[in-house]
Scaffold this active site. Structure first.
Site, PDB file in Angstrom:
ATOM      1  N   HIS A 227      -3.531  -5.971  -4.247  1.00 52.45           N
ATOM      2  CA  HIS A 227      -4.614  -5.629  -4.331  1.00 52.45           C
ATOM      3  C   HIS A 227      -5.782  -7.165  -4.342  1.00 52.45           C
ATOM      4  CE1 HIS A 227      -5.284  -7.609  -7.870  1.00 52.45           C
ATOM      5  NE2 HIS A 227      -4.031  -7.092  -8.861  1.00 52.45           N
TER       6      HIS A 227
ATOM      7  N   GLU B  54       0.572  -2.323 -12.844  1.00 54.67           N
ATOM      8  CA  GLU B  54       0.760  -4.157 -12.688  1.00 54.67           C
ATOM      9  C   GLU B  54       1.916  -4.154 -14.293  1.00 54.67           C
ATOM     10  OE1 GLU B  54       1.851  -6.473 -12.309  1.00 54.67           O
ATOM     11  OE2 GLU B  54       0.388  -7.808 -11.922  1.00 54.67           O
TER      12      GLU B  54
END
EC number: 5.4.2.11
Length: 207
Positions: free
Chosen positions: A11, A89
């Protein structure tokens, strides 16, 4: 024969990246720079003549927003997309939301370094890199890889540590090797695979 294409992208910069906070499963959005990084990733992929058949991302906004911006640049806003927390994550547990300097002040620089950079030592209430790989790898093998091998051009927008799991398998890295691998925000890595799922070629679009 259709190509076996897999593109990974971390990202773009998030609001908490900018503030130097441990993020993990917390859900900040992209900064203006992060938006620009994601759009640039889309432009780079377009310049390489790439389009996709399917996409995968995490349950977190920063990865989903990055994917949306890339697909908009590619003219593929309606691309079939799977979202799954397996690609989230690493969960930083009690460190989540803390400034990294504040965490060092609380627990000591050496301890925080161990939590961040060891392979199998988790922070309190959180995951180690090994734990993160243990959930991301099966998802890759069961849900992502079979489509790639069938010729589905696949884009994965996720996070530094969940993508490390995929890279560890693709590049046959040791735990020590994957710990040293840093992934820049918003930079696509293009893999083309052989029929046995090993890497035929790799192109990092940094710069």
């Amino acid at each position: 024969m259709s190509e076996r294409l897999l593109v990974l992208v971390r990202h773009g910069q998030s609001e908490w990246n900018l503030k130097n906070l441990f993020t993990g499963w917390k859900d900040p959005d992209l900064t203006e720079q992060g938006v620009s990084e994601a759009k640039e990733a889309g432009r780079k992929l377009k310049a390489h003549g790439l389009t996709f058949d399917v996409a995968f991302t995490s349950e977190l906004t920063r990865a989903q927003h990055t994917l949306k911006l890339i697909l908009d640049e590619l003219g593929q806003p309606g691309l079939p997309t799977s979202r799954n927390l397996a690609l989230n994550e690493r969960d930083y547990g009690d460190l989540s939301g803390l400034n990294k300097d504040d965490a060092r002040a609380k627990w000591g620089e050496e301890q925080v370094h161990v939590w961040r950079r060891s392979y199998d030592v988790p922070p309190p209430g959180g995951e180690s890199l090994k734990d993160t790989l243990a959930r991301a790898l099966p998802y890759y093998v069961q849900e992502i890889l079979p489509g790639v091998l069938r010729g589905q051009r696949t884009l994965v927008a996720a996070h530094g540590n969940s993508l490390r799991a995929l890279i560890m398998v693709l590049e046959k890295l040791t735990p020590e090797g994957i710990l040293k691998r840093e992934l820049a925000t918003g930079v696509p890595i293009i893999y083309r695979l052989k029929a046995d799922s090993t890497v035929e070629s790799k192109l990092d679009l940094a710069g």
